[in-house]
Write an enzyme that holds these catalytic residues in place. Structure first.
Site, PDB file in Angstrom:
ATOM      1  N   LEU A  39       0.998  -1.166  -0.109  1.00 36.60           N
ATOM      2  CA  LEU A  39      -0.055   0.000   0.132  1.00 36.60           C
ATOM      3  C   LEU A  39       1.330   1.545   0.132  1.00 36.60           C
ATOM      4  CD1 LEU A  39      -2.619  -0.745   3.449  1.00 36.60           C
ATOM      5  CD2 LEU A  39      -2.911  -0.263  -0.131  1.00 36.60           C
ATOM      6  N   ASP A  40       0.719   2.215  -0.924  1.00 39.12           N
ATOM      7  CA  ASP A  40       1.310   3.361  -0.815  1.00 39.12           C
ATOM      8  C   ASP A  40       1.142   4.061   0.658  1.00 39.12           C
ATOM      9  OD1 ASP A  40       1.938   3.050  -3.425  1.00 39.12           O
ATOM     10  OD2 ASP A  40       0.086   3.784  -3.899  1.00 39.12           O
ATOM     11  N   PRO A  41       2.128   4.957   0.765  1.00 36.98           N
ATOM     12  CA  PRO A  41       1.906   5.538   2.322  1.00 36.98           C
ATOM     13  C   PRO A  41       1.343   6.282   2.417  1.00 36.98           C
ATOM     14  CG  PRO A  41       4.270   5.695   1.398  1.00 36.98           C
ATOM     15  CD  PRO A  41       3.722   5.300   0.315  1.00 36.98           C
TER      16      PRO A  41
END
Length: 297
Positions: A39-41
């Site tokens: 998951l992206d930050p």
């Protein structure tokens, strides 16, 4: 001794998936931890974590379909196709407000079903051994190849209009490897106003639901799914006797049982409820594709 298991974590915004893995390692006292899908930050939501021997199951979970809730902003394009990048273009308010609900629906329809998608350049995809986002940050031009993905649901839940922007709250069901940022980018481009993602939350990975996940601050007291409990949610349960379990672990085939497999693979479970491993067809026989460490439930 650390028990193997599958842990569901609700990742908060601002942390990388690697940050969550690092915290899980500290909480459980083991280095052997991995996850089934980054998951992206900026994103929040479900991370499926494997601990100890259960990391072997992640291969069979990472390809599961995903569900996301997101907000797409039409009218602005960014370097990263999400809110973390710099704005590269803004459409005029007249142009943005001229976009009709019908045009949005048509644009979404084109992006639904089996589609070819070019991932965002700022992504974890490797190009000649290096992550694409590292190459972009180093000032390189990165052109990623398109890939076939499936978007089985792309529904607008709410629409809000403001000066120079239209915000769409959407829900997306999609195959593994689909970039929601790229959907936002492509929808904006098709409408001639640009677009990017301002919020993203993953709510499902295959059968796993974020409502069953623990927060990042509750890792020390978190319970895990046993490998067998997790595996039978992902694939068919395939019951074996104690003798058959021993044969599978020794690399032997189970003769004339392939007709019992409904899919490509199944979770072999012994009479004690222990996950023996993942099995597959070999002609009319069944053979292990992956064996779990012994005494792993």
């Amino acid at each position: 001794m650390v028990e193997p298991g599958i842990l569901l974590v609700d990742k908060p915004g601002g942390l990388t998936s690697h940050d969550v893995v690092a915290r899980t390692r500290r909480a459980f006292g083991t280095r052997k931890v991995g996850h089934a899908g980054t998951l992206d930050p900026m994103a929040t939501g479900l991370l499926v974590i494997g601990i100890e021997g259960a990391t072997r199951l992640l291969t069979y979970i990472v390809g599961a379909a995903k569900t996301y809730h997101a907000t797409i902003r039409l009218g602005q394009s960014t370097t990263t196709d999400d809110a973390e990048g710099e704005i590269t273009a803004r459409a005029s308010d007249d142009l943005v407000q001229g976009v009709t609900g019908e045009q949005i629906a048509q644009g979404i329809a084109v992006l639904t079903g089996e589609i070819d998608q070019v991932p965002s350049a700022v992504s974890a995809i490797k190009v000649d051994g290096r992550r694409a986002y590292d190459r972009v940050r180093a000032g390189e031009e990165v052109a990623l190849k398109s890939r076939a993905v499936i978007v089985s649901r792309f529904d607008v839940l709410a629409e809000r209009r403001d000066a120079g922007a239209i915000d769409l709250d959407v829900v997306v069901d999609c195959s593994s490897g689909t970039y929601i940022r790229a959907l936002a980018r492509d929808l904006g481009e098709s409408l001639g106003v640009g677009g990017h993602l301002t919020a993203l939350r993953r709510t499902h990975v295959g059968p796993f639901d974020v409502s069953d996940a623990v927060s990042i601050d509750a890792l020390d007291e978190a319970s895990t799914l046993t490998p067998s409990a997790a595996a039978v949610q992902v694939m068919q349960r395939f019951d074996v006797s104690a003798d058959e379990a021993r044969d599978l672990r020794h690399g032997k085939r189970l003769p004339d049982r392939s007709a019992e497999l409904h899919g490509a693979v199944a979770a072999a479970v012994d009479p004690d409820g222990t996950l023996v491993g993942i099995v597959e067809r070999r002609g009319t026989d069944v053979k292990s594709a992956m064996n779990m460490p012994e005494e792993t439930r």
